[in-house]
Design a protein around this motif. Structure first.
Motif, PDB file in Angstrom:
ATOM      1  N   VAL A  78      -6.998   5.169  -2.323  1.00  0.00           N
ATOM      2  CA  VAL A  78      -6.192   5.789  -3.374  1.00  0.00           C
ATOM      3  C   VAL A  78      -5.427   4.705  -4.128  1.00  0.00           C
ATOM      4  O   VAL A  78      -4.819   3.819  -3.520  1.00  0.00           O
ATOM      5  CB  VAL A  78      -5.200   6.806  -2.774  1.00  0.00           C
ATOM      6  CG1 VAL A  78      -4.305   7.399  -3.868  1.00  0.00           C
ATOM      7  CG2 VAL A  78      -5.956   7.909  -2.045  1.00  0.00           C
ATOM      8  N   GLN A  79      -5.443   4.781  -5.430  1.00  0.00           N
ATOM      9  CA  GLN A  79      -4.718   3.811  -6.247  1.00  0.00           C
ATOM     10  C   GLN A  79      -3.234   3.807  -5.885  1.00  0.00           C
ATOM     11  O   GLN A  79      -2.603   4.854  -5.813  1.00  0.00           O
ATOM     12  CB  GLN A  79      -4.882   4.126  -7.732  1.00  0.00           C
ATOM     13  CG  GLN A  79      -4.173   3.152  -8.659  1.00  0.00           C
ATOM     14  CD  GLN A  79      -4.287   3.560 -10.122  1.00  0.00           C
ATOM     15  OE1 GLN A  79      -4.921   4.552 -10.452  1.00  0.00           O
ATOM     16  NE2 GLN A  79      -3.657   2.803 -10.996  1.00  0.00           N
ATOM     17  N   GLY A  80      -2.695   2.638  -5.634  1.00  0.00           N
ATOM     18  CA  GLY A  80      -1.282   2.519  -5.295  1.00  0.00           C
ATOM     19  C   GLY A  80      -0.999   2.560  -3.808  1.00  0.00           C
ATOM     20  O   GLY A  80       0.137   2.369  -3.382  1.00  0.00           O
ATOM     21  N   ILE A  81      -2.038   2.820  -2.997  1.00  0.00           N
ATOM     22  CA  ILE A  81      -1.856   2.847  -1.541  1.00  0.00           C
ATOM     23  C   ILE A  81      -2.559   1.633  -0.937  1.00  0.00           C
ATOM     24  O   ILE A  81      -3.788   1.553  -0.907  1.00  0.00           O
ATOM     25  CB  ILE A  81      -2.445   4.136  -0.922  1.00  0.00           C
ATOM     26  CG1 ILE A  81      -1.742   5.363  -1.482  1.00  0.00           C
ATOM     27  CG2 ILE A  81      -2.314   4.105   0.602  1.00  0.00           C
ATOM     28  CD1 ILE A  81      -0.269   5.480  -1.099  1.00  0.00           C
ATOM     29  N   GLY A  82      -1.772   0.688  -0.471  1.00  0.00           N
ATOM     30  CA  GLY A  82      -2.313  -0.452   0.238  1.00  0.00           C
ATOM     31  C   GLY A  82      -2.232  -0.222   1.734  1.00  0.00           C
ATOM     32  O   GLY A  82      -1.858   0.859   2.200  1.00  0.00           O
ATOM     33  N   ALA A  83      -2.569  -1.258   2.493  1.00  0.00           N
ATOM     34  CA  ALA A  83      -2.570  -1.125   3.953  1.00  0.00           C
ATOM     35  C   ALA A  83      -1.168  -0.805   4.480  1.00  0.00           C
ATOM     36  O   ALA A  83      -1.016  -0.008   5.404  1.00  0.00           O
ATOM     37  CB  ALA A  83      -3.100  -2.411   4.584  1.00  0.00           C
ATOM     38  N   LYS A  84      -0.157  -1.423   3.891  1.00  0.00           N
ATOM     39  CA  LYS A  84       1.211  -1.184   4.358  1.00  0.00           C
ATOM     40  C   LYS A  84       1.621   0.274   4.131  1.00  0.00           C
ATOM     41  O   LYS A  84       2.216   0.917   5.007  1.00  0.00           O
ATOM     42  CB  LYS A  84       2.183  -2.113   3.639  1.00  0.00           C
ATOM     43  CG  LYS A  84       3.617  -2.014   4.122  1.00  0.00           C
ATOM     44  CD  LYS A  84       4.514  -3.028   3.422  1.00  0.00           C
ATOM     45  CE  LYS A  84       5.960  -2.919   3.904  1.00  0.00           C
ATOM     46  NZ  LYS A  84       6.838  -3.918   3.225  1.00  0.00           N
ATOM     47  N   ALA A  85       1.297   0.806   2.953  1.00  0.00           N
ATOM     48  CA  ALA A  85       1.631   2.202   2.657  1.00  0.00           C
ATOM     49  C   ALA A  85       0.853   3.152   3.557  1.00  0.00           C
ATOM     50  O   ALA A  85       1.387   4.168   4.012  1.00  0.00           O
ATOM     51  CB  ALA A  85       1.359   2.509   1.191  1.00  0.00           C
ATOM     52  N   SER A  86      -0.411   2.830   3.814  1.00  0.00           N
ATOM     53  CA  SER A  86      -1.214   3.662   4.710  1.00  0.00           C
ATOM     54  C   SER A  86      -0.582   3.702   6.094  1.00  0.00           C
ATOM     55  O   SER A  86      -0.486   4.780   6.707  1.00  0.00           O
ATOM     56  CB  SER A  86      -2.639   3.111   4.799  1.00  0.00           C
ATOM     57  OG  SER A  86      -3.367   3.765   5.810  1.00  0.00           O
TER      58      SER A  86
END
Length: 220
Positions: A78-86
């Protein structure tokens, strides 16, 4: 690509562990929930892993189950979701919680993750609701088996069978709503939920959704 790590935990930090695998130490980033479920230093552990490859950096992320790993793969698409956000989302909701939030269109639950705003949370729900049927139908089992020494097996008394659980009406209603959000017709959804409830009357929402999706999946 490293898909699984099995060894002994050398140390634990706030967001990662170092796992020794036959003399080689692998630094693996994990969610708060996974960290809490891991054993202490010096004990055996195993994790499914996903590698993040960047121009100047390689990172391993670890998961206790395949369904958690698959959610991570979908979330970072998803655009804007990197590994940290996940990892933040999985720390807050867990794999079943993510399934439930996506199925019910509950972006407020996703927004509860640290560092996520409402627009990003809505994007997660909107982009994944049509992509995640297979992951939602996966069992949250599949925990990798850690290495272990020989252990003596002692026969235990056979437990008594538990009493039959009462139907969970709230879970039934939420599961029907979730299947409707995922595009299934009322009749198909009701039939699948009824069959799932017949097999497991006390099932919670996530379990019902998972079972119903398996029943609704194309055969063959």
């Amino acid at each position: 690509m490293i898909g699984r790590i099995a060894g002994r935990i050398e140390y634990r930090a706030e967001d990662h562990v170092l796992i020794d695998v036959r003399g080689v130490g692998y630094l693996v980033y994990v969610s708060d929930r996974t960290m809490a479920a891991l054993p202490g230093n010096g004990e055996a552990a195993a994790l499914y892993t996903e590698m993040l490859v960047q121009e100047t950096n390689l990172q391993l992320f670890g998961f206790l189950s395949l369904v958690e790993k698959e959610w991570h793969r979908l979330l970072i698409s998803v655009q804007g979701i990197g590994a940290k956000a996940s990892m933040s989302i999985l720390s807050t909701l867990g794999a079943d919680g993510v399934s439930r939030a996506i199925a019910l269109g509950d972006w407020n639950a996703v927004k509860a993750a640290k560092g996520l705003g409402p627009k990003t949370a809505q994007r997660v729900v909107n982009e994944l609701k049509d992509k995640a049927h297979a992951v939602m139908a996966m069992s949250n089992e599949g925990t990798p088996t850690p290495p272990s020494d020989d252990v003596e097996v002692i026969d235990a008394p056979t437990p008594k069978a538990p009493a039959a659980a009462a139907p969970n009406l709230a879970a039934q209603s939420e599961a029907l709503s979730a299947l409707g959000n995922l595009g299934y017709g009322p009749g198909d959804a009701a039939g699948a939920v009824a069959q799932a409830l017949g097999e497991d009357p006390g099932a919670d929402t996530a379990t019902l959704i998972r079972a119903a999706l398996k029943l609704l999946a194309p055969k063959g």
